[in-house]
Design an enzyme around this catalytic site. Structure first.
Site, PDB file in Angstrom:
ATOM      1  N   SER A  45      12.090 -38.004 -22.139  1.00 14.67           N
ATOM      2  CA  SER A  45      11.912 -37.956 -20.683  1.00 14.67           C
ATOM      3  C   SER A  45      11.598 -36.534 -20.234  1.00 14.67           C
ATOM      4  O   SER A  45      10.858 -36.325 -19.264  1.00 14.67           O
ATOM      5  CB  SER A  45      13.178 -38.442 -19.987  1.00 14.67           C
ATOM      6  OG  SER A  45      13.670 -39.596 -20.613  1.00 14.67           O
TER       7      SER A  45
ATOM      8  N   THR B 172      21.886 -37.872 -21.588  1.00 16.22           N
ATOM      9  CA  THR B 172      21.891 -38.756 -22.763  1.00 16.22           C
ATOM     10  C   THR B 172      23.204 -38.558 -23.498  1.00 16.22           C
ATOM     11  O   THR B 172      23.686 -37.428 -23.602  1.00 16.22           O
ATOM     12  CB  THR B 172      20.716 -38.447 -23.728  1.00 16.22           C
ATOM     13  OG1 THR B 172      20.994 -39.067 -24.999  1.00 16.22           O
ATOM     14  CG2 THR B 172      20.508 -36.965 -23.975  1.00 16.22           C
TER      15      THR B 172
ATOM     16  N   ASP C  83      23.551 -38.633 -26.525  1.00 17.93           N
ATOM     17  CA  ASP C  83      23.274 -38.013 -27.832  1.00 17.93           C
ATOM     18  C   ASP C  83      23.501 -36.496 -27.848  1.00 17.93           C
ATOM     19  O   ASP C  83      23.661 -35.905 -28.908  1.00 17.93           O
ATOM     20  CB  ASP C  83      21.834 -38.291 -28.269  1.00 17.93           C
ATOM     21  CG  ASP C  83      21.561 -39.771 -28.462  1.00 17.93           C
ATOM     22  OD1 ASP C  83      22.529 -40.546 -28.470  1.00 17.93           O
ATOM     23  OD2 ASP C  83      20.384 -40.146 -28.588  1.00 17.93           O
TER      24      ASP C  83
ATOM     25  N   ALA D 254      38.719 -36.129 -38.351  1.00 20.31           N
ATOM     26  CA  ALA D 254      38.227 -37.015 -39.425  1.00 20.31           C
ATOM     27  C   ALA D 254      38.242 -36.296 -40.767  1.00 20.31           C
ATOM     28  O   ALA D 254      38.219 -35.059 -40.824  1.00 20.31           O
ATOM     29  CB  ALA D 254      36.807 -37.471 -39.092  1.00 20.31           C
TER      30      ALA D 254
ATOM     31  N   ARG E  91      27.920 -46.329 -24.775  1.00 22.33           N
ATOM     32  CA  ARG E  91      27.013 -45.823 -23.743  1.00 22.33           C
ATOM     33  C   ARG E  91      27.515 -46.116 -22.337  1.00 22.33           C
ATOM     34  O   ARG E  91      26.990 -45.586 -21.368  1.00 22.33           O
ATOM     35  CB  ARG E  91      25.630 -46.433 -23.950  1.00 22.33           C
ATOM     36  CG  ARG E  91      24.623 -45.356 -24.095  1.00 22.33           C
ATOM     37  CD  ARG E  91      23.288 -45.738 -24.500  1.00 22.33           C
ATOM     38  NE  ARG E  91      22.624 -46.763 -23.774  1.00 22.33           N
ATOM     39  CZ  ARG E  91      21.449 -47.255 -24.174  1.00 22.33           C
ATOM     40  NH1 ARG E  91      20.903 -46.798 -25.275  1.00 22.33           N
ATOM     41  NH2 ARG E  91      20.861 -48.180 -23.492  1.00 22.33           N
TER      42      ARG E  91
HETATM   43  O1  F6P Z   1      19.339 -42.240 -26.829  1.00 24.03           O
HETATM   44  C1  F6P Z   1      20.555 -42.802 -26.515  1.00 24.03           C
HETATM   45  C2  F6P Z   1      20.865 -43.949 -27.415  1.00 24.03           C
HETATM   46  O2  F6P Z   1      22.019 -44.596 -26.949  1.00 24.03           O
HETATM   47  C3  F6P Z   1      21.045 -43.600 -28.907  1.00 24.03           C
HETATM   48  O3  F6P Z   1      22.315 -43.102 -29.176  1.00 24.03           O
HETATM   49  C4  F6P Z   1      20.758 -44.934 -29.552  1.00 24.03           C
HETATM   50  O4  F6P Z   1      20.316 -44.798 -30.868  1.00 24.03           O
HETATM   51  C5  F6P Z   1      19.651 -45.463 -28.687  1.00 24.03           C
HETATM   52  O5  F6P Z   1      19.814 -44.890 -27.408  1.00 24.03           O
HETATM   53  C6  F6P Z   1      19.642 -46.950 -28.571  1.00 24.03           C
HETATM   54  O6  F6P Z   1      18.548 -47.313 -27.808  1.00 24.03           O
HETATM   55  P1  F6P Z   1      18.306 -48.749 -27.212  1.00 24.03           P
HETATM   56  O7  F6P Z   1      19.360 -48.981 -26.175  1.00 24.03           O
HETATM   57  O8  F6P Z   1      16.950 -48.698 -26.635  1.00 24.03           O
HETATM   58  O9  F6P Z   1      18.472 -49.680 -28.335  1.00 24.03           O
END
Ligand code: F6P
Length: 303
Positions: free
Chosen positions: A102, A121, A123, A182, A247
């Site tokens: 983006s 994000t 990530d 971990a 997410r």
């Molecule tokens: O980029 C964010 C993310 O949640 C990544 O962690 C994950 O691999 C990807 O999106 C999953 O994408 P989608 O929801 O399009 O499957």
């Protein structure tokens, strides 16, 4: 001034908070705000809707994005359409929230339209930004799950693996591994030899009777690697995948402050008639041009 707001790519907790903060700051300046539904695809399809601060405040505490989002692979092909759509809607400036993809779309648009970009994000891989909106909440979601796994592992010791999201990067998995103590971290940036993995796992099981492995979803052949490890250790392995649950969820306090700070910085930048990126560096929001050098190196931290 008329501002258009857009959330793009994978949704991230805190996006709604940033939308509210942008509306709030815009209102102080007497600007009008519209939302673009369904991300970049909505921009191509001219899906605009007026936004009222009062309405958006109700979204601020929720995960996901109330504007909706999309993934568009061939955005540069649509730039002329988008510029025309923004003209038709009398939009003066655009704010895009999303990840690296983006950010590239925002950079491409910035030569034609006044544009701001905010990293959002889970990530946490956005170039030049120490943190991105959504990352802290995703980290905390994984911590809660890892704590649950440990309760069970203490009771019936085995080999446990927790797979996080993170795309093809290990930023999220590394923070989770650090936060939960971990025993092993598996990230795509540093594939590990099976012999080393066995050795680390043995050290952990001798100490605690079980081992906790945190792995990023992008680690090559993760399921096979864990199966091979369990076979070599002559034990049973249990793998937990957080998946898209990571997410979602209510944005944490840090997330909300981050979203608000970046939004405020973006509005300040746009008010100076500058396109740019509102990024998080050394604990504060900064405003950088799109053209500046980009990097975000993954550095493996010792566990
Ligand atoms: O980029 C964010 C993310 O949640 C990544 O962690 C994950 O691999 C990807 O999106 C999953 O994408 P989608 O929801 O399009 O499957």
């Amino acid at each position: 001034m008329k501002l258009a707001l857009l959330t793009s790519g994978g949704d991230a907790p805190g996006m709604n908070m940033a939308l509210w903060a942008l509306c709030h700051e815009a209102e102080k300046k007497g600007w009008q705000v519209v939302g673009v539904e369904e991300g970049l695809q909505g921009l191509i399809d001219a899906k605009f809707r007026p936004l009222q601060v009062r309405e958006v405040l109700r979204w601020a505490r929720r995960g996901g994005t109330e504007l909706g989002s999309s993934r568009v692979s061939n955005f540069p092909k649509h730039i002329e359409t988008v510029v025309q759509n923004l003209k038709n809607e009398a939009v003066d400036a655009l704010v895009i929230l999303g990840g690296n993809g983006s950010s590239q779309a925002a950079a491409a648009l910035s030569s034609k339209v006044l544009t701001a970009f905010l990293p959002a994000t889970i990530d946490n891989d956005v170039l030049d930004s120490d943190s991105s909106i959504g990352f802290d909440t995703a980290l905390n979601s994984a911590i809660r799950l890892a704590d649950g796994i440990r309760d069970s592992a203490d009771s019936i010791p085995r080999l446990f693996a927790l797979e996080t999201l993170g795309g093809d990067t290990g930023f999220l998995a590394q923070e989770v591994a650090q936060a939960v103590g971990a025993d092993v971290l598996l990230v795509p940036e540093y594939p590990m030899e099976l012999a080393e993995l066995i050795q680390l796992t043995k050290i952990a099981t001798e100490k605690n009777r079980y081992a906790l492995i945190v792995a990023s979803e992008g680690y090559p052949n993760l399921t096979d690697v864990i199966d091979d490890l369990a076979k070599a250790m002559n034990t049973r392995s249990r793998m937990s995948r957080i998946g898209h649950a990571q997410r979602g969820g209510t944005p944490t306090g840090f997330e909300r402050i981050l979203a608000r700070s970046l939004a405020t910085e973006a509005v300040k930048g746009l008010a100076k008639n500058e396109s740019g990126r509102a990024l998080w560096q050394a604990g504060k929001a900064v405003w950088l041009p799109f053209a500046e050098a980009h990097h975000k190196d993954f550095k493996l931290e010792p566990l």
